[in-house]
Motif scaffolding. Structure first.
Motif, PDB file in Angstrom:
ATOM      1  N   LEU A 180       0.794  -1.225   0.000  1.00 55.61           N
ATOM      2  CA  LEU A 180       0.000   0.000   0.000  1.00 55.61           C
ATOM      3  C   LEU A 180       0.832   1.284   0.000  1.00 55.61           C
ATOM      4  O   LEU A 180       0.287   2.367   0.073  1.00 55.61           O
ATOM      5  N   SER A 181       2.152   1.180  -0.094  1.00 55.19           N
ATOM      6  CA  SER A 181       2.986   2.372  -0.004  1.00 55.19           C
ATOM      7  C   SER A 181       2.673   3.372  -1.106  1.00 55.19           C
ATOM      8  O   SER A 181       2.650   4.581  -0.886  1.00 55.19           O
ATOM      9  N   PHE A 182       2.415   2.860  -2.317  1.00 51.77           N
ATOM     10  CA  PHE A 182       2.125   3.769  -3.421  1.00 51.77           C
ATOM     11  C   PHE A 182       0.807   4.508  -3.183  1.00 51.77           C
ATOM     12  O   PHE A 182       0.655   5.665  -3.559  1.00 51.77           O
ATOM     13  N   ALA A 183      -0.137   3.854  -2.545  1.00 51.35           N
ATOM     14  CA  ALA A 183      -1.434   4.484  -2.292  1.00 51.35           C
ATOM     15  C   ALA A 183      -1.287   5.623  -1.291  1.00 51.35           C
ATOM     16  O   ALA A 183      -1.880   6.687  -1.449  1.00 51.35           O
ATOM     17  N   SER A 184      -0.485   5.417  -0.249  1.00 51.32           N
ATOM     18  CA  SER A 184      -0.328   6.461   0.753  1.00 51.32           C
ATOM     19  C   SER A 184       0.345   7.686   0.169  1.00 51.32           C
ATOM     20  O   SER A 184       0.052   8.825   0.565  1.00 51.32           O
ATOM     21  N   SER A 185       1.256   7.492  -0.784  1.00 49.65           N
ATOM     22  CA  SER A 185       1.942   8.638  -1.374  1.00 49.65           C
ATOM     23  C   SER A 185       1.001   9.483  -2.220  1.00 49.65           C
ATOM     24  O   SER A 185       1.197  10.679  -2.376  1.00 49.65           O
ATOM     25  N   LEU A 186      -0.046   8.838  -2.771  1.00 43.66           N
ATOM     26  CA  LEU A 186      -0.968   9.551  -3.632  1.00 43.66           C
ATOM     27  C   LEU A 186      -2.212  10.037  -2.905  1.00 43.66           C
ATOM     28  O   LEU A 186      -2.800  11.043  -3.276  1.00 43.66           O
ATOM     29  N   TYR A 187      -2.618   9.330  -1.875  1.00 47.91           N
ATOM     30  CA  TYR A 187      -3.903   9.613  -1.262  1.00 47.91           C
ATOM     31  C   TYR A 187      -3.803   9.857   0.238  1.00 47.91           C
ATOM     32  O   TYR A 187      -4.617   9.398   1.020  1.00 47.91           O
ATOM     33  N   GLY A 188      -2.791  10.552   0.674  1.00 48.68           N
ATOM     34  CA  GLY A 188      -2.693  10.934   2.065  1.00 48.68           C
ATOM     35  C   GLY A 188      -1.984   9.905   2.925  1.00 48.68           C
ATOM     36  O   GLY A 188      -1.367   8.979   2.436  1.00 48.68           O
TER      37      GLY A 188
ATOM     38  N   PRO B 172      -7.757  11.161   4.491  1.00 50.84           N
ATOM     39  CA  PRO B 172      -7.748  12.272   3.540  1.00 50.84           C
ATOM     40  C   PRO B 172      -6.999  13.471   4.100  1.00 50.84           C
ATOM     41  O   PRO B 172      -6.611  13.492   5.280  1.00 50.84           O
ATOM     42  N   ALA B 173      -6.803  14.467   3.285  1.00 54.26           N
ATOM     43  CA  ALA B 173      -6.064  15.664   3.716  1.00 54.26           C
ATOM     44  C   ALA B 173      -6.765  16.373   4.863  1.00 54.26           C
ATOM     45  O   ALA B 173      -6.106  16.912   5.765  1.00 54.26           O
ATOM     46  N   HIS B 174      -8.093  16.350   4.855  1.00 54.18           N
ATOM     47  CA  HIS B 174      -8.857  17.053   5.894  1.00 54.18           C
ATOM     48  C   HIS B 174      -9.931  16.121   6.461  1.00 54.18           C
ATOM     49  O   HIS B 174     -11.115  16.250   6.129  1.00 54.18           O
ATOM     50  N   PRO B 175      -9.558  15.200   7.326  1.00 56.10           N
ATOM     51  CA  PRO B 175     -10.545  14.264   7.890  1.00 56.10           C
ATOM     52  C   PRO B 175     -11.572  14.993   8.739  1.00 56.10           C
ATOM     53  O   PRO B 175     -11.250  15.968   9.432  1.00 56.10           O
ATOM     54  N   ASP B 176     -12.819  14.513   8.659  1.00 52.93           N
ATOM     55  CA  ASP B 176     -13.902  15.179   9.395  1.00 52.93           C
ATOM     56  C   ASP B 176     -14.726  14.216  10.239  1.00 52.93           C
ATOM     57  O   ASP B 176     -15.840  14.547  10.647  1.00 52.93           O
ATOM     58  N   GLY B 177     -14.191  13.022  10.493  1.00 51.50           N
ATOM     59  CA  GLY B 177     -14.897  12.080  11.347  1.00 51.50           C
ATOM     60  C   GLY B 177     -15.798  11.108  10.612  1.00 51.50           C
ATOM     61  O   GLY B 177     -16.408  10.238  11.245  1.00 51.50           O
ATOM     62  N   ARG B 178     -15.886  11.224   9.287  1.00 55.29           N
ATOM     63  CA  ARG B 178     -16.676  10.261   8.500  1.00 55.29           C
ATOM     64  C   ARG B 178     -15.768   9.133   8.047  1.00 55.29           C
ATOM     65  O   ARG B 178     -14.741   9.370   7.417  1.00 55.29           O
ATOM     66  N   ALA B 179     -16.149   7.907   8.368  1.00 54.46           N
ATOM     67  CA  ALA B 179     -15.287   6.762   8.070  1.00 54.46           C
ATOM     68  C   ALA B 179     -16.061   5.668   7.353  1.00 54.46           C
ATOM     69  O   ALA B 179     -17.278   5.534   7.517  1.00 54.46           O
ATOM     70  N   VAL B 180     -15.328   4.879   6.557  1.00 55.75           N
ATOM     71  CA  VAL B 180     -15.906   3.729   5.873  1.00 55.75           C
ATOM     72  C   VAL B 180     -15.001   2.523   6.106  1.00 55.75           C
ATOM     73  O   VAL B 180     -13.797   2.582   5.849  1.00 55.75           O
TER      74      VAL B 180
ATOM     75  N   GLN C 280      -9.231   4.447  -2.247  1.00 52.10           N
ATOM     76  CA  GLN C 280      -8.665   5.598  -2.963  1.00 52.10           C
ATOM     77  C   GLN C 280      -9.772   6.547  -3.408  1.00 52.10           C
ATOM     78  O   GLN C 280      -9.655   7.769  -3.255  1.00 52.10           O
ATOM     79  N   TRP C 281     -10.825   5.990  -3.950  1.00 56.37           N
ATOM     80  CA  TRP C 281     -11.962   6.777  -4.441  1.00 56.37           C
ATOM     81  C   TRP C 281     -12.633   7.538  -3.300  1.00 56.37           C
ATOM     82  O   TRP C 281     -12.945   8.731  -3.420  1.00 56.37           O
ATOM     83  N   LEU C 282     -12.840   6.866  -2.188  1.00 61.10           N
ATOM     84  CA  LEU C 282     -13.502   7.492  -1.043  1.00 61.10           C
ATOM     85  C   LEU C 282     -12.611   8.524  -0.355  1.00 61.10           C
ATOM     86  O   LEU C 282     -13.095   9.567   0.104  1.00 61.10           O
ATOM     87  N   THR C 283     -11.320   8.243  -0.271  1.00 66.06           N
ATOM     88  CA  THR C 283     -10.403   9.178   0.374  1.00 66.06           C
ATOM     89  C   THR C 283     -10.371  10.502  -0.387  1.00 66.06           C
ATOM     90  O   THR C 283     -10.302  11.583   0.224  1.00 66.06           O
ATOM     91  N   ARG C 284     -10.438  10.444  -1.709  1.00 68.41           N
ATOM     92  CA  ARG C 284     -10.486  11.671  -2.503  1.00 68.41           C
ATOM     93  C   ARG C 284     -11.725  12.494  -2.185  1.00 68.41           C
ATOM     94  O   ARG C 284     -11.754  13.699  -2.417  1.00 68.41           O
ATOM     95  N   ARG C 285     -12.746  11.846  -1.657  1.00 67.95           N
ATOM     96  CA  ARG C 285     -13.998  12.525  -1.334  1.00 67.95           C
ATOM     97  C   ARG C 285     -14.115  12.854   0.148  1.00 67.95           C
ATOM     98  O   ARG C 285     -15.192  13.212   0.620  1.00 67.95           O
ATOM     99  N   GLY C 286     -13.025  12.726   0.875  1.00 71.03           N
ATOM    100  CA  GLY C 286     -12.982  13.199   2.251  1.00 71.03           C
ATOM    101  C   GLY C 286     -13.261  12.183   3.328  1.00 71.03           C
ATOM    102  O   GLY C 286     -13.285  12.536   4.515  1.00 71.03           O
ATOM    103  N   TYR C 287     -13.435  10.917   2.960  1.00 73.76           N
ATOM    104  CA  TYR C 287     -13.721   9.884   3.952  1.00 73.76           C
ATOM    105  C   TYR C 287     -12.423   9.220   4.417  1.00 73.76           C
ATOM    106  O   TYR C 287     -11.532   8.947   3.608  1.00 73.76           O
TER     107      TYR C 287
END
Length: 306
Positions: free
Chosen positions: A21-29, A72-80, A102-109
């Protein structure tokens, strides 16, 4: 599995999962890996060597169940909480869980990818082990986040459907204070899920592994999600293609009917084609439309919809 082997397996699992998952963390927080259990999981047993990850990212031989957290860059307490499928023989993390995260993290989850124990890998608690891990995962997430939805694909849909519908079920003896928290989801999305193990829907790997090919009707009913839907169940979002060759298309219809009977909010999307295992959807196919509908549903159920 003894404690020495468990600790060695923890180290090996963390290395393998971080590599995957290292590549995912570099791209998605940021990401982190959380073992579900402080010591040997309930019941003990299981594989004593490190997790195996295929070329496509499928996991098996899971000695140490974990949550991989993608923030995500700005977590707000919504989790999946996300669980990939694989018929309880493997977990399709690379094809299902990771793309969804990846898709959900881009949307703030904030996403929690579940690497759950597989019942056929020598665990003493057998069919219960994946459900134990799902309930423990929900408890961990609930102490960290404001709301938690679940997203399960195929066998992962069966697993998280069972967990969402049975929050009060004690699948394992309490191990620490965390186990006094509710194992409760606020909403549940099940994508081409296996729902029922009852006849005539007995051809799946889920049925074979959880209850065996010669199971009694009572055992089949005990592992069928629709039998646990009550008015207290969370809202459900269901997706399936009508040409699904693995999970009979009747599965979502059965779950939809159970929700309606219990007065549980349910939204269902069925597509003329798409087969099984389409993940977030193959571009240009009917089933590729489901993530957009899911995004609207999840925003509403997470308290951000208008």
């Amino acid at each position: 599995m003894n404690r020495r082997h468990f600790l060695a397996s923890v180290a090996a699992t963390l290395v393998a999962t971080k590599s995957e998952l290292s590549f995912a963390s570099s791209l998605y927080g940021q990401s982190q890996i959380i073992p579900l259990w402080d010591g040997v999981p309930p019941g003990g047993g299981g594989p004593e060597s490190k997790m195996i990850v295929s070329a496509t990212g499928a996991q098996h031989q899971i000695a140490v169940p974990t949550l991989t957290v993608m923030t995500p860059a700005h977590p707000d307490g919504r989790a999946v909480l996300i669980a990939g499928g694989g018929g309880y023989k493997r977990i399709e993390t690379g094809k299902e869980s990771l793309p969804a995260a990846q898709w959900l993290t881009r949307r703030g989850y904030t996403c929690y990818i579940l690497s759950y124990r597989l019942p056929s890998e020598g665990w003493n608690d057998g069919a219960l082990v994946a459900l134990q891990d799902a309930q423990r995962a929900l408890r961990i997430i609930r102490q960290r986040e404001k709301s938690v939805s679940v997203l399960g694909f195929s066998a992962g849909g069966h697993l998280l459907g069972m967990a969402a519908a049975r929050p009060e079920f004690q699948s394992y003896p309490p191990t620490d204070k965390l186990d006094s928290l509710p194992a409760q989801a606020d909403s549940a999305a099940l994508i081409y899920p296996v729902i029922t193990l009852e006849k005539p829907y007995t051809h799946t790997s889920v049925h074979r592994i959880l209850v065996s090919p010669h199971a009694t009707a009572k055992a089949e009913a005990a592992w069928s999600v629709q039998n646990y839907v009550t008015p207290a169940a969370p809202p459900f979002f269901l997706v399936q293609a009508e040409d699904d060759p693995v999970s009979d298309p009747a599965n979502t219809l059965i779950m939809y009917a159970a929700c309606q009977k219990a007065g549980v909010p349910v939204e269902m999307h069925r597509y003329a084609s798409g087969g099984h295992g389409f993940g977030m959807g193959k571009p240009g196919t009917p089933a590729a439309a489901w993530p957009r509908a899911y995004e609207k549903w999840l925003e509403h159920r997470s308290g951000t919809g208008k």
